[in-house]
Each structure stands twice: as C-alpha cells, then as structure tokens.
Design a protein around this motif. Structure first.
Motif, PDB file in Angstrom:
ATOM      1  N   ILE A  61       0.863  -1.242  -0.007  1.00  0.00           N
ATOM      2  CA  ILE A  61       0.074   0.064   0.132  1.00  0.00           C
ATOM      3  C   ILE A  61       0.767   1.197  -0.058  1.00  0.00           C
ATOM      4  CG2 ILE A  61      -0.404   0.207   2.573  1.00  0.00           C
ATOM      5  CD1 ILE A  61      -3.473   0.664   0.829  1.00  0.00           C
ATOM      6  N   GLU A  62       1.978   1.197   0.649  1.00  0.00           N
ATOM      7  CA  GLU A  62       3.015   2.315   0.584  1.00  0.00           C
ATOM      8  C   GLU A  62       3.478   2.629  -0.773  1.00  0.00           C
ATOM      9  OE1 GLU A  62       3.274  -0.350   2.635  1.00  0.00           O
ATOM     10  OE2 GLU A  62       2.624   0.590   4.638  1.00  0.00           O
ATOM     11  N   GLN A  63       3.784   1.469  -1.553  1.00  0.00           N
ATOM     12  CA  GLN A  63       4.219   1.705  -2.704  1.00  0.00           C
ATOM     13  C   GLN A  63       3.234   2.185  -3.528  1.00  0.00           C
ATOM     14  OE1 GLN A  63       5.423  -1.658  -5.568  1.00  0.00           O
ATOM     15  NE2 GLN A  63       7.287  -0.480  -5.714  1.00  0.00           N
ATOM     16  N   SER A  64       1.948   1.942  -3.564  1.00  0.00           N
ATOM     17  CA  SER A  64       0.730   2.298  -4.261  1.00  0.00           C
ATOM     18  C   SER A  64       0.559   4.002  -3.981  1.00  0.00           C
ATOM     19  CB  SER A  64      -0.544   1.900  -3.861  1.00  0.00           C
ATOM     20  OG  SER A  64      -0.539   0.447  -3.881  1.00  0.00           O
ATOM     21  N   VAL A  65       0.795   4.485  -2.715  1.00  0.00           N
ATOM     22  CA  VAL A  65       0.760   5.739  -2.373  1.00  0.00           C
ATOM     23  C   VAL A  65       1.798   6.521  -3.183  1.00  0.00           C
ATOM     24  CG1 VAL A  65       0.498   7.455  -0.483  1.00  0.00           C
ATOM     25  CG2 VAL A  65      -0.583   5.232  -0.182  1.00  0.00           C
ATOM     26  N   GLN A  66       3.017   5.954  -3.098  1.00  0.00           N
ATOM     27  CA  GLN A  66       4.167   6.423  -3.771  1.00  0.00           C
ATOM     28  C   GLN A  66       3.762   6.908  -5.144  1.00  0.00           C
ATOM     29  OE1 GLN A  66       6.154   7.774  -1.333  1.00  0.00           O
ATOM     30  NE2 GLN A  66       7.301   8.785  -3.052  1.00  0.00           N
ATOM     31  N   MET A  67       2.924   5.747  -5.812  1.00  0.00           N
ATOM     32  CA  MET A  67       2.611   5.805  -7.227  1.00  0.00           C
ATOM     33  C   MET A  67       1.872   6.923  -7.540  1.00  0.00           C
ATOM     34  SD  MET A  67       2.617   1.771  -8.025  1.00  0.00           S
ATOM     35  CE  MET A  67       2.221   1.596  -9.504  1.00  0.00           C
TER      36      MET A  67
END
Ligand SMILES: [Fe+2]
Length: 246
Positions: free
Chosen positions: A22-28
């Motif tokens: 989910i952290e990567q999704s937010v970063q994206m």
C-alpha cells in the motif's frame, strides 16, 4: 474538474504484478500527481482462463477501499477510478460477466490482446463486443504489439470497428518509437493514454514525460484533444459512442 487521465495502471497493491504494498501504491499516486494527471484508473490484470471472476472482483474491491482509506487525508493526489486489464480469451464476446470489468462509470473495457498475430476471428470477436454488450473495447498498450503485427496491419485492422486505442507513455518517451507514436496520435489512431505503471522504479508513473513530448512536438492542441477525449470517456455519457470509429 477532471482533465488528464491515466487510463492504465497497476496501482492496486498485491493483486497482480504491480504495486507490492500500500505504501508503494501511495508513492505511485504521488508520482502521478507530479505529472499533472487528475485521475488514474486502476486496471489490475484479469485472466479469465486461470482466475475466478468473483474472487478477483472481491479482492479488487478490498484493495481499492484500502487504498482510498490510505489517501483519505492527503491533498493533491489524483482521483482513483476502477477498472481491469482483461486478457483476451476465446469466447470473450459471449462472456456474461463482462460488464463487471468496465472502467467505473463508463462503457469501456481495457482489453489486453494476444501476443501472437491477431487473425480475422480474433478481430471479429473483439469487434462484436460492442454489438453484444454495448461495451467499447479499449485496446491496451497498442505499442506492445507493433513487433508482432506488421505495422500496417496494426493501425488498420480495427478500422471502422467500435474500438478505441490506448498507448503507453513509453511509446512517446522512447526515442526510437516516438516518431511512430506521434504520427499515430496525429492521425487519430490513438485515443487514450496510460502509464501502465507497475512500481516506483523500472515501471513508474511516466505520463508527464509523454505529455511534455506531445506538447513540444505537436502543440497544446494535441494535448487538449487528449484531455477532451479522456473527459468524454470518463463522463460515461452516450456521446462516446457517437464518436466516429475510424
Ligand atoms: Fe498493464
């Protein structure tokens, strides 16, 4: 007001080979916002031949609400829409659950074509999706098939069919394909753009780079046209089907 839309992304976490957390999704999403993109459609891979549609839909719904919750208090991030990248399969035009895979609030479905040369039967089946379901297939990343199909065929095989064409940002960003990409866009052969982003490094959100090239080489009229078509597609209104299919 929605202007620029990224129509192809693997921004939902742990559902396909896209975002790993989910952290990567937010970063994206943050990287997408830097590209002046107002909305991004989450289009996780769906393979009817090896996935259960109901299980996929449930998981997608969960991931989507988790992501919405994670960004609820964040400002300046793009709106997130929901869809899927549905891999072509024989019999797709007769599939009774196809409408579940439409891009939210539209009559469009993002369709991944086979990686071998498309024969007449495949073209006919894709073309008949609209007649049978009133759903317009959007051919995902047309650039991916340029080597498989003879170039002449790929731009002409869907002529006159109720089908839209999506191209990836890398088609414009890569020096060697840029000329072809810009020509196809000017000729009205490309309707929608997508980053097809999978992560924050090797396949990161990159629509901004493509838009910059389009703006520089073809002027703002070209980007305005993309925005106009994107908004029209996103509005879900009937006007989209009135667009003349080339
Ligand atoms: Fe994709």
């Amino acid at each position: 007001m929605i202007h620029m839309i990224d129509f192809h992304s693997h921004i939902l976490h742990q559902i396909d080979d896209g975002s790993r957390s989910i952290e990567q999704s937010v970063q994206m999403l943050k990287l997408t916002a830097e590209s002046d993109v107002d909305k991004i459609i989450a289009t996780p891979h769906f393979y009817a031949t090896r996935q259960d549609p109901e299980a996929f839909i449930t998981k997608r719904k969960e991931r989507y609400s988790e992501l919405l919750d994670a960004v609820r208090d964040s400002d300046g991030l793009p709106e997130i829409g929901l869809g899927a990248e549905v891999a072509y399969f024989e019999g797709i035009s007769d599939c009774d659950y196809l409408s579940e895979f439409k891009i939210q609030n539209t009559n469009l479905i993002l369709l991944e074509m086979p990686m071998n040369e498309w024969n007449e039967r495949i073209i006919r089946e894709v073309s008949s999706i609209y007649e049978k379901h009133q759903i317009v297939p959007v051919i995902a990343h047309i650039d991916r098939y340029m080597k498989i199909m003879r170039r002449k065929n790929i731009v002409e095989c869907f002529d006159g069919c109720p089908v839209f064409i999506q191209a990836n940002a890398s088609f414009f960003a890569d020096f060697f394909s840029r000329r072809t990409a810009l020509k196809m866009l000017s000729d009205g052969r490309i309707h929608l753009l997508g980053s097809d982003c999978h992560n924050t490094d090797s396949r990161r959100p990159n629509l901004g780079a493509a838009l910059e090239i389009i703006r520089r080489r073809l002027g703002t009229t070209a980007t305005d046209r993309i925005e106009e078509f994107s908004s029209l597609a996103d509005s879900g209104g009937s006007r989209i089907t009135e667009v003349h299919f080339r």
